[in-house]
Design an enzyme around this catalytic site. Structure first.
Site, mmCIF file in Angstrom:
data_model
loop_
_atom_site.group_PDB
_atom_site.id
_atom_site.type_symbol
_atom_site.label_atom_id
_atom_site.label_comp_id
_atom_site.label_asym_id
_atom_site.label_seq_id
_atom_site.Cartn_x
_atom_site.Cartn_y
_atom_site.Cartn_z
ATOM 1 N N LYS A 1 54.344 7.105 22.685
ATOM 2 C CA LYS A 1 53.702 6.673 21.430
ATOM 3 C C LYS A 1 54.775 6.374 20.386
ATOM 4 C CE LYS A 1 53.274 11.501 20.005
ATOM 5 N NZ LYS A 1 52.370 12.622 19.730
ATOM 6 N N TYR B 1 76.157 7.605 -5.769
ATOM 7 C CA TYR B 1 75.172 7.753 -6.841
ATOM 8 C C TYR B 1 75.195 9.163 -7.407
ATOM 9 C CZ TYR B 1 73.197 3.228 -5.608
ATOM 10 O OH TYR B 1 73.022 1.883 -5.373
HETATM 11 C C1 LIG Z 1 52.981 13.574 20.720
HETATM 12 C C2 LIG Z 1 52.168 14.376 21.633
HETATM 13 C C3 LIG Z 1 52.756 15.026 22.732
HETATM 14 C C4 LIG Z 1 54.244 15.055 22.966
HETATM 15 O O1 LIG Z 1 54.806 16.059 22.153
HETATM 16 P P1 LIG Z 1 56.365 16.375 22.173
HETATM 17 O O2 LIG Z 1 56.514 17.523 21.252
HETATM 18 O O3 LIG Z 1 57.055 15.147 21.662
HETATM 19 O O4 LIG Z 1 56.705 16.666 23.581
HETATM 20 C C5 LIG Z 1 51.922 15.706 23.601
HETATM 21 N N1 LIG Z 1 50.590 15.749 23.397
HETATM 22 C C6 LIG Z 1 49.997 15.156 22.354
HETATM 23 C C7 LIG Z 1 48.528 15.263 22.175
HETATM 24 C C8 LIG Z 1 50.758 14.457 21.429
HETATM 25 O O5 LIG Z 1 50.159 13.867 20.383
#
Ligand SMILES: *Cc1c(COP(=O)(O)O)cnc(C)c1O
Length: 366
Positions: free
Chosen positions: A34, A254
């Site tokens: 994702k 800055y």
């Molecule tokens: C993003 C996500 C994961 C992966 O989590 P990580 O901590 O990156 O391994 C697993 N399950 C769900 C439902 C998620 O949204």
């Protein structure tokens, strides 16, 4: 051309995925890609992994459709399921799997007639109180879905709030509730994210869902032998574009946040918050100059940041600067370490790299 590039090592990605599989030999592991594969480029990562993984996971249908358009044929699960009932036609057409976390999704699914039954992961609230049915609600929803003609391969799925914590007591209570529920329903389970994949074998289910570990980040608070074998996938690399000699007391950047305590050599690096480098980086945040650790000196600007290279005699215009990842000399600066200096987590740094930093792919299937 501006020297800032996000180099993506697809061999490291495959290595990390294999490591996730070796942690949990009894489970199948979906590769979570994702958010554009946590900023690494979902299509390139999916192509590199497609021969190895049984399924991919994304957040939403837009992400799944762009993978399908790119030719990815493996199963893809939508971790947040559908956002409106009319997505079910696309789910059906593109053979996607869905999670179901809310009553309206159950009703939409049962009111729809797909051409083929849809694989469903029923989401149970583990006590995080974000998405999912309570264990009691889940029992009745399970019974409605398990024999429904619209549904196939029904699983229970849950997500832990505290899988990365030092103290496992809350986590263990949640897990025991979920396991009891799964046993009662004779349901296959999918629980483990990266920290649980790495550190909690008892949470390994029929499926696991490793995400950030695939990209080489270690999500645990305590040292873990397997996590030490992860390899960074993204190296955010730039160069020194200017150098200046400062006298004791001179200020940099800055609001003059950094002041020279000694005669100092300051390097200006082409990377800034306009590329996604975190502006919260404090003085002392490490970067690698010619593979040698050096501290950031002064506030991060939009297009540049400044580094104290007084102790790097060979620092010159054009010298390599690694913001995180692997330097040419083999030294590694973990993104997790940079994140601590920015009071954040690797996830935000990796997903925050902006399109101005072009991705360049190396290794598998390039
Ligand atoms: C993003 C996500 C994961 C992966 O989590 P990580 O901590 O990156 O391994 C697993 N399950 C769900 C439902 C998620 O949204």
């Amino acid at each position: 051309m501006r020297p800032l590039v996000a180099h993506i090592d697809l061999d490291a990605l495959r290595h990390n995925y294999q490591l996730a599989c070796r942690c949990a030999p009894q489970s199948r592991s979906v590769a979570v890609i994702k958010a554009d594969a946590y900023g690494h480029g979902a299509l390139a990562c999916a192509r590199a992994l497609e021969t190895d993984v049984p399924a991919f996971a994304v957040a939403c249908i837009e992400e799944a459709l762009s993978l399908r358009e790119g030719g990815i044929k493996a199963p893809i699960v939508l971790l947040e399921g559908i956002f409106s009932a009319d997505e079910l036609a696309l789910v059906d057409q593109h053979r996607l799997w869905i999670s179901v976390h809310s009553a309206w999704q159950v009703e939409a699914l049962l009111a729809y007639s797909p051409r083929q039954p849809i694989p469903v992961w029923l989401k149970v609230d583990s006590g995080m109180h974000r998405l999912g049915f309570s264990p009691e609600e889940a029992t009745s929803v399970w019974q409605r879905l398990v024999d429904a003609p619209q549904v196939t391969a029904l699983h229970l799925m849950s997500h832990f709030a505290t899988a990365d914590a030092k103290d496992p007591s809350y986590f263990n209570r949640q897990m025991n509730t979920l396991k009891a529920l799964a046993a009662k329903l004779k349901a296959p389970l999918c629980l483990a994210n990266s920290p649980a994949t790495l550190a909690w074998p008892a949470a390994h289910g029929d499926w696991n869902r490793p995400g950030v570990m695939l990209y080489g980040s270690d999500p645990l608070e305590v040292p873990n032998e397997i996590a030490q074998q992860l390899r960074p996938v993204m190296t955010l690399r730039s160069e020194i574009i200017a150098l200046r000699e400062l006298a004791e007391g001179d200020q940099v950047g800055y609001s003059g946040r950094w002041k020279a305590k000694r005669p100092s050599k300051i390097a200006v690096v082409a990377a800034g918050y306009g590329d996604g480098y975190d502006r919260h980086a404090v003085d002392g945040t490490p970067v690698l100059v010619n593979g040698q650790r050096c501290p950031i000196a002064g506030k991060v600007s939009m297009d540049m940041l400044t580094v104290d290279v007084t102790d790097v005699p060979d620092a010159a215009i054009g010298s390599e600067v690694v913001l995180w990842g692997a330097a040419s000399n083999g030294s590694v600066l973990p993104v997790d370490e940079v994140a601590r200096y920015c009071d954040t987590i690797s996830y935000t740094l990796l997903t925050g790299v902006l399109p101005r930093a072009p991705r360049r792919y190396h290794g598998a299937h390039v």
